[in-house]
Design an enzyme around this catalytic site. Structure first.
Site, PDB file in Angstrom:
ATOM      1  N   ASP A  43       0.834  -1.207   0.000  1.00 48.55           N
ATOM      2  CA  ASP A  43       0.000   0.000   0.000  1.00 48.55           C
ATOM      3  C   ASP A  43       0.871   1.261   0.000  1.00 48.55           C
ATOM      4  OD1 ASP A  43       0.885  -0.233   2.576  1.00 48.55           O
ATOM      5  OD2 ASP A  43      -1.069   0.048   3.523  1.00 48.55           O
ATOM      6  N   LYS A 112      -1.122  -9.394   2.957  1.00 45.35           N
ATOM      7  CA  LYS A 112      -0.329  -8.893   4.096  1.00 45.35           C
ATOM      8  C   LYS A 112      -1.195  -7.983   4.946  1.00 45.35           C
ATOM      9  CE  LYS A 112       3.346  -5.916   3.615  1.00 45.35           C
ATOM     10  NZ  LYS A 112       2.948  -4.757   4.434  1.00 45.35           N
ATOM     11  N   GLU A 114      -1.129  -5.654   8.818  1.00 46.47           N
ATOM     12  CA  GLU A 114      -0.265  -5.087   9.851  1.00 46.47           C
ATOM     13  C   GLU A 114      -0.848  -5.359  11.246  1.00 46.47           C
ATOM     14  OE1 GLU A 114       0.387  -0.931   9.073  1.00 46.47           O
ATOM     15  OE2 GLU A 114       1.194  -1.321   7.077  1.00 46.47           O
ATOM     16  N   GLU A 182       9.583  -4.217   9.920  1.00 49.62           N
ATOM     17  CA  GLU A 182      10.060  -2.940   9.385  1.00 49.62           C
ATOM     18  C   GLU A 182      10.677  -2.089  10.499  1.00 49.62           C
ATOM     19  OE1 GLU A 182       7.252  -0.944   6.876  1.00 49.62           O
ATOM     20  OE2 GLU A 182       8.459   0.885   6.750  1.00 49.62           O
TER      21      GLU A 182
END
Ligand code: KIV
Length: 275
Positions: A43, A112, A114, A182
């Site tokens: 995204d 995916k 988060e 990340e």
């Protein structure tokens, strides 16, 4: 095409996994031609190709639109596609419906998401049971950047550092097939990677991750200006692109373009319009 089993074997055999974002047909074609193991339709396209300030404006329709183009450009590469901002937070049913729509319409190989709240872990379990491979994303999670207080390194204290490992174990137990980390200190990654069965993919997480992911526009310096410390540049499309366009503008202004070889000629001059 590689599968989740191949990625697991790569981890077990200490073979690094390469992941790169792509958002459209040409970038996907390049990634596949360069033998990237996994394409991520991230995204981050909100910033890299749509010009938003963050990922929070990206919609499910945007993700499907771009992922379909990527699939056309890279039909033989494993594709992971991001569930966008707030598309998996209102209710379990809505989250599952959105995930199924994204997975089916994009024809991607995994999605995916988060975070690692109890609801997210349950969502991973339900999607995995239904046959959708899930790749969680921990550490700096860009969709919650406004809650995190900015793009900053995560896991810098005892509690949050521990949580990075514990959350991954819960997600792994729920069926996650690999995990993206990340912006975390390399020392945490050194502990996490060997202590998870599933492959870890790092971005700003050091060399110990089982694989690395970077953003297409960042490695090629294509449209992106202020880049994080973890990015390595492999080209400068910003300069090369502007230079090329300047030459085109100059060629037109100076009547050097089009040349004969760029021009069609009529077969018979009698066909020309009469004045
Ligand atoms: O959206 C994205 O590109 C990502 C990567 C930065 C991992 O999530």
């Amino acid at each position: 095409m590689l599968s989740v089993r191949d990625f697991q074997n790569m981890k077990n055999n200490n073979e690094k996994i390469t992941m790169l974002t792509a958002y459209d047909y040409p970038s996907a074609k390049q990634a596949e031609a360069a033998d990237v193991d996994i394409i991520l339709v991230g995204d981050s396209l909100g910033m890299t190709v749509l010009g938003y300030a963050s990922t929070t404006q990206v919609t499910l329709d945007d993700m499907i639109h771009h992922a379909k183009a990527v699939k056309r450009g890279a039909p033989d590469t494993f594709i992971v596609v991001d569930m966008p901002f707030m598309s998996y937070h209102s209710s379990m049913e809505q989250s599952i419906d959105n995930a199924v729509r994204l997975f089916q319409e994009s024809d991607a190989n995994a999605i995916k998401i988060e975070g690692a709240s109890d609801e997210i872990v349950e969502l991973v379990r339900r999607l995995t049971d239904g046959g959708i491979p899930v790749v969680p994303h921990l550490g700096l999670t860009p969709q919650t950047v406004n809650v995190l207080g900015g793009y900053r390194v995560q896991g810098n204290d005892e509690v949050t550092s521990q949580r990075l490992l514990d959350d991954a174990k819960r997600l792994e137990a729920a069926g996650a097939v690999m995990i993206v980390y990340e912006c975390i200190p390399k020392e945490i990654m050194e502990i996490i990677s060997p202590n998870l069965d599933m492959p870890t993919i790092g971005i700003g997480a050091g060399i110990s991750a089982d694989g690395q992911v970077l953003v297409y526009h960042d490695i090629l310096q294509y449209g992106s200006d202020r880049l994080p410390k973890f990015v390595k540049h492999y080209a400068d499309f910003n300069v090369a692109g502007v230079e090329a366009i300047k030459q085109y503008v100059d060629d037109v202004k100076q009547s050097r373009f089009p040349a004969e070889k760029h021009t069609y000629a009529i077969k018979d001059r009698t066909f020309l319009p009469k004045i």
